[in-house]
Design a protein around this motif. Structure first.
Motif, short mmCIF file in Angstrom:
data_model
loop_
_atom_site.label_atom_id
_atom_site.label_comp_id
_atom_site.label_asym_id
_atom_site.label_seq_id
_atom_site.Cartn_x
_atom_site.Cartn_y
_atom_site.Cartn_z
N VAL A 149 0.84 -1.20 0.00
CA VAL A 149 0.00 0.00 0.00
C VAL A 149 0.88 1.26 0.00
CG1 VAL A 149 -1.65 1.28 1.44
CG2 VAL A 149 -2.00 -1.15 1.02
N SER A 159 10.02 -0.53 5.73
CA SER A 159 10.37 0.46 6.75
C SER A 159 11.86 0.57 7.12
CB SER A 159 9.59 0.18 8.03
OG SER A 159 8.22 0.34 7.78
N GLN A 200 6.63 2.32 9.27
CA GLN A 200 5.82 1.93 10.41
C GLN A 200 6.25 2.75 11.62
OE1 GLN A 200 5.77 -2.70 8.92
NE2 GLN A 200 6.02 -2.32 11.11
N GLY A 210 9.56 -3.82 7.57
CA GLY A 210 9.08 -3.70 8.94
C GLY A 210 8.35 -4.98 9.32
N THR A 238 2.57 -6.68 6.93
CA THR A 238 2.04 -5.59 7.73
C THR A 238 1.68 -4.49 6.75
OG1 THR A 238 3.49 -6.17 9.56
CG2 THR A 238 2.55 -3.96 9.60
N SER A 239 0.40 -4.37 6.46
CA SER A 239 -0.01 -3.49 5.37
C SER A 239 -1.44 -3.02 5.58
CB SER A 239 0.11 -4.27 4.05
OG SER A 239 -0.15 -3.44 2.95
N1 GLU Z 1 4.69 -1.98 6.48
C1 GLU Z 1 5.44 -2.63 5.47
C2 GLU Z 1 6.90 -2.57 5.82
O1 GLU Z 1 7.43 -1.58 6.18
C3 GLU Z 1 5.14 -2.09 4.06
C4 GLU Z 1 3.66 -2.10 3.81
C5 GLU Z 1 3.13 -1.73 2.45
O2 GLU Z 1 3.90 -1.38 1.54
O3 GLU Z 1 1.90 -1.78 2.31
O4 GLU Z 1 7.55 -3.53 5.75
#
Ligand code: GLU
Length: 317
Positions: free
Chosen positions: A40, A69, A87, A149, A192-193
């Motif tokens: 995302v 992240s 994050q 992240g 994690t999205s």
């Molecule tokens: N939260 C993820 C990370 O930092 C990336 C999420 C995304 O691109 O939707 O690893």
């Protein structure tokens, strides 16, 4: 007359050198580190570019695809990009020199805005019979790139239930993981999205998947232990075949900037991008819940002075 001209000329030089308080951005191109194209962050980077262009047609935000992240924070600190989506848990570790940043604390970054919640999504192939996290024992799971992240969320969660070393964890990004789900090379993957994640929506049309719930006791333990996790309720129907409401865990995605962005540019970018959160919300569903108040919530690192000035002005309007 000549004296007046010299004073004016010197004044202009000072303004140009410091970039101070100018009403226009000092550059025509800015850069932002995001994540995998299947995530995302990447499309949100593109949305930020589009929104900025509506107000400054000749200015571009160039979007970089990255591991996520940890990668983004390193790039930011090294001056390779001006901004990054990260994050909030990982940003905190970076600025406090903890966890994955214990040997390379980052002190030259500041927050711009809190954007949207991200859910730690454990996606598995339905036929693997994985109904809760403990069932991941003995399975092969993709946990995000080395510098994502996501990887660290997985390590904390599986570590808490004592099965981290009993799961075969592989470090590949979500795009590759989804390919391996199709070929049955892995039993599941974690991301994690934002929810729903459009690429997982597509995957769920061709591969039978389940989103694994996290039980309430574990959620409570993790929320108590790590200040960034919040309990989250996942409504039914996010992905094809998900018919019930599920319990999960979330953190927040934030926008941060590094040493290459001047305070005045940070002020102007914040003003152009976030002074009307409702309009920005129409540009991407994940941004639709943003309000002037949420933009400064759960920002675990110092809010930049330019960003602070822009948010304060927007609040007075
Ligand atoms: N939260 C993820 C990370 O930092 C990336 C999420 C995304 O691109 O939707 O690893």
């Amino acid at each position: 007359m000549k004296k007046v001209f010299i004073i004016f000329f010197l004044f202009m030089i000072i303004i140009m050198a410091t970039g101070c308080c100018s009403n226009s951005l000092s550059r025509k191109e800015y850069t932002i580190a995001t994540g995998s194209k299947s995530g995302v962050y990447y499309p949100i980077g593109e949305v930020l570019d589009k929104i900025l262009k509506e107000q400054c047609p000749d200015v571009t935000i160039k979007v970089y695809e990255t591991d996520g992240s940890v990668d983004n924070l390193q790039m930011l600190a090294e001056g390779k990009v001006d901004m990054a989506l990260v994050q909030n848990d990982i940003a905190y570790y970076a600025c406090n020199g903890e966890a994955m940043f214990k040997d390379n604390k980052i002190s030259n970054i500041s927050g711009i805005a809190t954007l949207f919640p991200e859910i730690i999504q454990f996606i598995v192939r339905r036929e693997c019979g994985i109904n809760n996290l403990k069932d991941l024992e003995g399975k092969k799971i993709a946990i995000g790139g080395k510098n994502s992240g996501t990887r660290y969320n997985v390590e904390q969660i599986l570590g808490e239930i004592g099965i981290l070393d009993k799961v075969t964890c592989i470090n590949i990004d979500a795009k590759d993981a989804m390919e391996k789900m199709k070929t049955k090379d892995i039993d599941g993957f974690v991301f994690t999205s934002g929810l729903p994640n459009p690429s997982i929506v597509e995957l769920s049309k061709t591969v039978d998947i389940n989103l694994v719930p996290i039980d309430l006791e574990l959620i409570q333990k993790l929320v108590n232990k790590y200040s960034f996790y919040f309990p989250s309720i996942i409504p039914p129907g996010q992905y094809s075949g998900q018919t019930t409401e599920l319990n999960g865990l979330e953190i927040n995605a934030i926008l941060v900037s590094g040493p290459t962005l001047t305070e005045n540019d940070q002020y102007l970018l914040t003003k152009y991008l976030f002074s009307k959160p409702n309009e920005l919300g129409q540009a991407h569903p994940r941004l639709s819940k943003m309000t002037k108040a949420t933009l400064r919530q759960q920002m675990p690192i110092k809010l930049g002075e330019g960003a602070h000035r822009a948010h304060s002005e927007a609040n007075k309007q």
